[in-house]
Design a protein around this motif. Structure first.
Motif, PDB file in Angstrom:
ATOM      1  N   UNK A 100       0.841  -1.182   0.000  1.00 44.22           N
ATOM      2  CA  UNK A 100       0.000   0.000   0.000  1.00 44.22           C
ATOM      3  C   UNK A 100       0.885   1.244   0.000  1.00 44.22           C
ATOM      4  N   UNK A 101       0.541   2.175  -0.837  1.00 43.30           N
ATOM      5  CA  UNK A 101       1.281   3.439  -0.884  1.00 43.30           C
ATOM      6  C   UNK A 101       0.325   4.598  -0.664  1.00 43.30           C
ATOM      7  N   UNK A 102       0.816   5.547   0.070  1.00 46.86           N
ATOM      8  CA  UNK A 102       0.037   6.752   0.352  1.00 46.86           C
ATOM      9  C   UNK A 102       0.620   7.874  -0.473  1.00 46.86           C
ATOM     10  N   UNK A 103      -0.236   8.646  -1.101  1.00 51.21           N
ATOM     11  CA  UNK A 103       0.223   9.800  -1.857  1.00 51.21           C
ATOM     12  C   UNK A 103      -0.408  11.041  -1.260  1.00 51.21           C
ATOM     13  N   UNK A 104       0.428  11.934  -0.797  1.00 55.90           N
ATOM     14  CA  UNK A 104      -0.049  13.184  -0.210  1.00 55.90           C
ATOM     15  C   UNK A 104      -0.165  14.251  -1.286  1.00 55.90           C
ATOM     16  N   UNK A 105      -1.116  15.158  -1.085  1.00 58.88           N
ATOM     17  CA  UNK A 105      -1.265  16.313  -1.960  1.00 58.88           C
ATOM     18  C   UNK A 105      -1.159  17.556  -1.093  1.00 58.88           C
ATOM     19  N   UNK A 106      -1.143  18.723  -1.748  1.00 52.85           N
ATOM     20  CA  UNK A 106      -1.055  19.974  -0.988  1.00 52.85           C
ATOM     21  C   UNK A 106      -2.270  20.172  -0.094  1.00 52.85           C
ATOM     22  N   UNK A 107      -3.375  19.468  -0.377  1.00 52.18           N
ATOM     23  CA  UNK A 107      -4.596  19.597   0.409  1.00 52.18           C
ATOM     24  C   UNK A 107      -4.709  18.578   1.544  1.00 52.18           C
ATOM     25  N   UNK A 159      -0.646  20.068   5.427  1.00 49.93           N
ATOM     26  CA  UNK A 159      -0.982  21.395   5.957  1.00 49.93           C
ATOM     27  C   UNK A 159      -0.373  21.605   7.344  1.00 49.93           C
ATOM     28  N   UNK A 160      -0.388  20.568   8.173  1.00 51.04           N
ATOM     29  CA  UNK A 160       0.205  20.665   9.511  1.00 51.04           C
ATOM     30  C   UNK A 160       1.699  20.925   9.400  1.00 51.04           C
ATOM     31  N   UNK A 161       2.393  20.145   8.583  1.00 50.91           N
ATOM     32  CA  UNK A 161       3.839  20.304   8.458  1.00 50.91           C
ATOM     33  C   UNK A 161       4.210  21.622   7.803  1.00 50.91           C
ATOM     34  N   UNK A 162       3.434  22.070   6.824  1.00 52.44           N
ATOM     35  CA  UNK A 162       3.708  23.376   6.205  1.00 52.44           C
ATOM     36  C   UNK A 162       3.606  24.469   7.273  1.00 52.44           C
ATOM     37  N   UNK A 163       2.586  24.405   8.105  1.00 54.64           N
ATOM     38  CA  UNK A 163       2.432  25.382   9.173  1.00 54.64           C
ATOM     39  C   UNK A 163       3.593  25.354  10.151  1.00 54.64           C
ATOM     40  N   UNK A 164       4.043  24.165  10.516  1.00 54.26           N
ATOM     41  CA  UNK A 164       5.165  24.032  11.457  1.00 54.26           C
ATOM     42  C   UNK A 164       6.450  24.609  10.873  1.00 54.26           C
ATOM     43  N   UNK A 222       7.547  14.696   2.501  1.00 54.06           N
ATOM     44  CA  UNK A 222       8.617  15.697   2.519  1.00 54.06           C
ATOM     45  C   UNK A 222       8.667  16.470   1.201  1.00 54.06           C
ATOM     46  N   UNK A 223       8.495  15.774   0.084  1.00 53.32           N
ATOM     47  CA  UNK A 223       8.542  16.424  -1.219  1.00 53.32           C
ATOM     48  C   UNK A 223       7.408  17.426  -1.381  1.00 53.32           C
ATOM     49  N   UNK A 224       6.193  17.045  -0.980  1.00 52.75           N
ATOM     50  CA  UNK A 224       5.041  17.928  -1.131  1.00 52.75           C
ATOM     51  C   UNK A 224       5.171  19.136  -0.200  1.00 52.75           C
ATOM     52  N   UNK A 225       5.578  18.910   1.038  1.00 48.67           N
ATOM     53  CA  UNK A 225       5.754  20.020   1.983  1.00 48.67           C
ATOM     54  C   UNK A 225       6.803  20.986   1.441  1.00 48.67           C
ATOM     55  N   UNK A 226       7.899  20.473   0.916  1.00 46.25           N
ATOM     56  CA  UNK A 226       8.952  21.318   0.352  1.00 46.25           C
ATOM     57  C   UNK A 226       8.418  22.147  -0.809  1.00 46.25           C
ATOM     58  N   UNK A 227       7.638  21.528  -1.680  1.00 38.21           N
ATOM     59  CA  UNK A 227       7.072  22.249  -2.822  1.00 38.21           C
ATOM     60  C   UNK A 227       6.129  23.352  -2.376  1.00 38.21           C
TER      61      UNK A 227
END
Length: 48
Positions: free
Chosen positions: A1-8, A13-18, A36-41
């Motif tokens: 199983x793989x999880x793919x995160x998006x900007x939404x 959102x939590x990590x971007x805020x931190x 990590x890649x999405x948060x960085x972007x």
């Protein structure tokens, strides 16, 4: 199983805020799937 995160994704959102508040640095974001890649972007403004 793989999880793919998006900007939404809630966790993104939590990590971007931190990171934006200066509580954490980008290199401290966990390497959890593509988190990590999405948060960085988002922080760098490369995601619309």
């Amino acid at each position: 199983m793989t999880m793919t995160y998006t900007k939404d994704s809630g966790l993104v959102k939590v990590w971007v805020g931190l990171v934006m508040n200066g509580d954490y640095e980008l290199d401290q974001v966990p390497k959890l799937f593509n988190l990590k890649e999405v948060v960085t972007e988002v922080v760098n403004g490369t995601v619309a």
